[in-house]
Design an enzyme around this catalytic site. Structure first.
Site, PDB file in Angstrom:
ATOM      1  N   LYS A 139      35.528  38.586  48.504  1.00 24.19           N
ATOM      2  CA  LYS A 139      36.417  39.346  47.626  1.00 24.19           C
ATOM      3  C   LYS A 139      37.815  38.761  47.763  1.00 24.19           C
ATOM      4  O   LYS A 139      38.202  38.334  48.850  1.00 24.19           O
ATOM      5  CB  LYS A 139      36.454  40.823  48.025  1.00 24.19           C
ATOM      6  CG  LYS A 139      35.147  41.560  47.825  1.00 24.19           C
ATOM      7  CD  LYS A 139      35.304  43.022  48.211  1.00 24.19           C
ATOM      8  CE  LYS A 139      33.986  43.765  48.071  1.00 24.19           C
ATOM      9  NZ  LYS A 139      34.110  45.172  48.510  1.00 24.19           N
ATOM     10  N   HIS A 142      42.817  41.780  48.700  1.00 23.20           N
ATOM     11  CA  HIS A 142      43.428  42.914  48.008  1.00 23.20           C
ATOM     12  C   HIS A 142      44.737  43.303  48.696  1.00 23.20           C
ATOM     13  O   HIS A 142      44.869  43.184  49.915  1.00 23.20           O
ATOM     14  CB  HIS A 142      42.461  44.100  48.000  1.00 23.20           C
ATOM     15  CG  HIS A 142      42.838  45.180  47.043  1.00 23.20           C
ATOM     16  ND1 HIS A 142      43.734  46.179  47.362  1.00 23.20           N
ATOM     17  CD2 HIS A 142      42.454  45.407  45.767  1.00 23.20           C
ATOM     18  CE1 HIS A 142      43.879  46.965  46.317  1.00 23.20           C
ATOM     19  NE2 HIS A 142      43.108  46.537  45.335  1.00 23.20           N
ATOM     20  N   HIS A 145      45.082  45.343  51.977  1.00 22.19           N
ATOM     21  CA  HIS A 145      44.998  44.778  53.327  1.00 22.19           C
ATOM     22  C   HIS A 145      46.356  44.281  53.843  1.00 22.19           C
ATOM     23  O   HIS A 145      46.452  43.814  54.973  1.00 22.19           O
ATOM     24  CB  HIS A 145      43.999  43.617  53.364  1.00 22.19           C
ATOM     25  CG  HIS A 145      42.566  44.054  53.274  1.00 22.19           C
ATOM     26  ND1 HIS A 145      41.874  44.557  54.350  1.00 22.19           N
ATOM     27  CD2 HIS A 145      41.719  44.085  52.229  1.00 22.19           C
ATOM     28  CE1 HIS A 145      40.649  44.861  53.971  1.00 22.19           C
ATOM     29  NE2 HIS A 145      40.525  44.597  52.690  1.00 22.19           N
TER      30      HIS A 145
END
Length: 579
Positions: A139, A142, A145
């Site tokens: 992923k 984001h 984080h």
């Protein structure tokens, strides 16, 4: 430094009250500086002496305060001693204040200022393992984080500066049923060509699509479970595809970390502990801790009263392990490998129950070091959006911070020509992000605000960078002027005294931050220091002053600049300019 004065005051108290001077050190604090009136330098809390049994706990505290203040003798170091409301105030000799505070900066010990303080000698040193950031592979990184990454980096920097050996660990989310879903999804929807062109973007597309379709497609759900089972059984083809996802992810994350000025000693992950997790299950069985639920899952009852809300599932009905099982295995493995004295997990507050259960399981398994594990929780960032949409990837946030800062710099009349304006904008933008995040308690949610964050005036990271750059420019312009002995009697102005008094508090700020791991103490100290520096820079010109006055003022500015830079680096901020 503050410890010279604190030790002198403690010696007076020791002689008067017939106790070792060390017992008084923690009760003597440097005073916050007030802009509108001169404040004393140090304060002694009489209630602390009563609590510690040094003074009788009965009787009128104010009478005790006034009586003790009268018994303490003034001398060439401590010139004024006065009783306040339950406190005794001390003002030190102004010439000695300048001499002792600025002494390290003439000896090439700029970056060690405050770290040899008596207050910090009581701290336990050893090996600290900090687990932070921990994104999920396959992923894009984001923005959610970001907090774990910068908070964990601050904790690691702080512990290292205080003399600990630090292991910085990135524990990747690289195992679990979601990879069964991704594996099955990639086999159905994936493209090797798209994976090569834009790896994480394509994996993200696949993951979103397979999640949506699996809601209606039982066969796809079954394929996902089957793929994860193959992973757990070390099937070559499944493992090869998973490893490709992991390597792609780690490389992209490294690029993000480089921009943030963050590094790790170890990249670990759940996958490293998949086999050890089965050993944890066996140990739990052998200790009689593992029960089987009606659904066939493996559970632990962690409450003495049998509270159903504190039942923890550690094994699925098909025999595969869960996140917490692998976390238990990881903790045991880390203790064996790194012999840590403390381990700190930096994650958001929604995982508080998970870590409470983790530490309870470790204790129930007979690991006495479980109480040296600590969860540092934090709140959520609200309203962090870029112009491109609602899915906020960290790379987009960093790009926007740089672009906005570059625009602000181009509009400012005071911005000088820079060799690399983009690099400067990047560093200032990231500093602004970090300072906005660190100003309040970590546990609180906070509202993200682009405009306020990037303001050049006020309590922002831009203001910190501007103050530091201005001091660096001043010191470079007058290179060599402040070398050798300086005359501390030439620093008697209110603005110079404010800076000196504020620097007295640095070791206390480091101590406070080491105890609760909150960066707000250091951030607010540095911001206030920057305001005092701004006043001093305005009121204490170097150019045109007599050589001895210029030398003394430059020594003051060098000391302030050094503490500012050191503090910024502990926060995880890279100063734009060097001294």
């Amino acid at each position: 430094m503050a410890c010279f004065f604190r030790r002198t005051i403690a010696a007076k108290l020791g002689r008067t009250l017939q106790h070792p001077e060390d017992v008084f050190i923690p009760a003597i604090t440097a005073m916050p500086v007030l802009k509108k009136q001169q404040s004393p330098d140090f304060r002694l809390s009489v209630s602390t002496l009563r609590t510690n049994g040094i003074l009788p706990s009965n009787g009128d505290i104010q009478l005790q305060t006034e009586s003790l203040a009268k018994q303490l003798m003034r001398d060439g170091v401590v010139e004024v001693i006065s009783a306040g409301k339950g406190v005794i105030n001390f003002q030190v000799n102004r010439e000695l204040l300048a001499e002792k505070v600025l002494e390290p900066f003439g000896k090439g010990e700029d970056d060690k200022y405050g770290l040899s303080s008596d207050l910090l000698t009581s701290l336990k040193r050893g090996t600290t393992l900090v687990e932070y950031s921990s994104p999920n592979i396959a992923k894009k990184f984001h923005a959610g984080h970001l907090r774990s990454t910068i908070i964990g980096n601050f904790v690691a920097n702080l512990k290292e500066s205080l003399g600990n050996s630090v292991v910085r660990m990135n524990y990747l989310g690289d195992w679990g049923m979601q990879f069964g879903l991704l594996g099955a999804g990639f086999e159905k929807f994936g493209s090797a060509e798209k994976l090569k062109e834009n790896p994480l973007h394509h994996l993200f597309e696949v993951y979103v699509r397979v999640n949506k379709e699996a809601e209606q497609d039982e066969a796809l759900k079954h394929a996902a479970r089957d793929f994860f089972r193959q992973l757990e059984q070390h099937d070559d083809e499944a493992v090869s595809l998973w490893r490709q996802f992991r390597e792609i992810s780690v490389q992209e994350y490294r690029d993000i970390y480089k921009r943030l000025g963050v590094h790790f000693d170890v990249y670990s992950g759940e996958s490293f502990h998949r086999d050890q997790a089965q050993e944890v299950v066996r140990q739990l069985q052998n200790r009689g801790l593992l029960k089987t639920s009606e659904k066939g899952t493996g559970i632990l009852d962690l409450s003495p009263e049998g509270d159903p809300s504190n039942v923890c599932t550690v094994l699925r009905s098909d025999g595969t392990t869960l996140y917490i099982t692998r976390d238990v295995a990881a903790a045991i493995n880390r203790k064996e490998k790194y012999s840590f004295d403390e381990m700190i997990y930096v994650t958001d507050k929604s995982q508080a129950n998970h870590f409470s259960q983790l530490f309870q399981i470790l204790g129930a398994m007979g690991h006495p070091w479980a109480d040296r594990c600590r969860h540092l929780p934090f709140g959520l960032v609200q309203g962090m959006k870029t112009r491109t949409g609602d899915v906020v990837f960290l790379e987009d946030v960093l790009d926007e911070a740089r672009a906005r800062m570059l625009h602000n710099m181009s509009q400012s009349h005071t911005t000088k020509e820079l060799e690399d304006p983009e690099d400067t904008a990047e560093k200032v933008g990231i500093c602004a992000l970090i300072v906005q995040d660190f100003k309040g308690p970590l546990l609180s949610d906070y509202k993200f605000d682009w405009v306020r964050m990037l303001q050049a005036q006020g309590d922002t990271g831009v203001f910190l960078q501007y103050t530091h750059a201005r001091l660096c420019s001043l010191l470079r312009t007058n290179k060599g002027v402040d070398e050798g002995e300086f005359n501390p009697s030439l620093l008697r102005e209110v603005t110079s005294t404010n800076v000196l008094q504020h620097l007295l508090r640095y070791d206390e700020v480091l101590l406070q931050a080491s105890q609760d791991l909150q960066p707000k103490h250091l951030v607010n100290f540095l911001l206030k220091l920057s305001h005092f520096i701004a006043s001093a820079h305005r009121d204490l010109p170097v150019k045109g002053s007599p050589p001895d006055v210029a030398q003394a003022r430059l020594r003051l500015f060098r000391g302030a600049c050094s503490v500012l830079a050191t503090g910024m680096r502990i926060l995880g901020v890279t100063p734009v300019q060097k001294m």
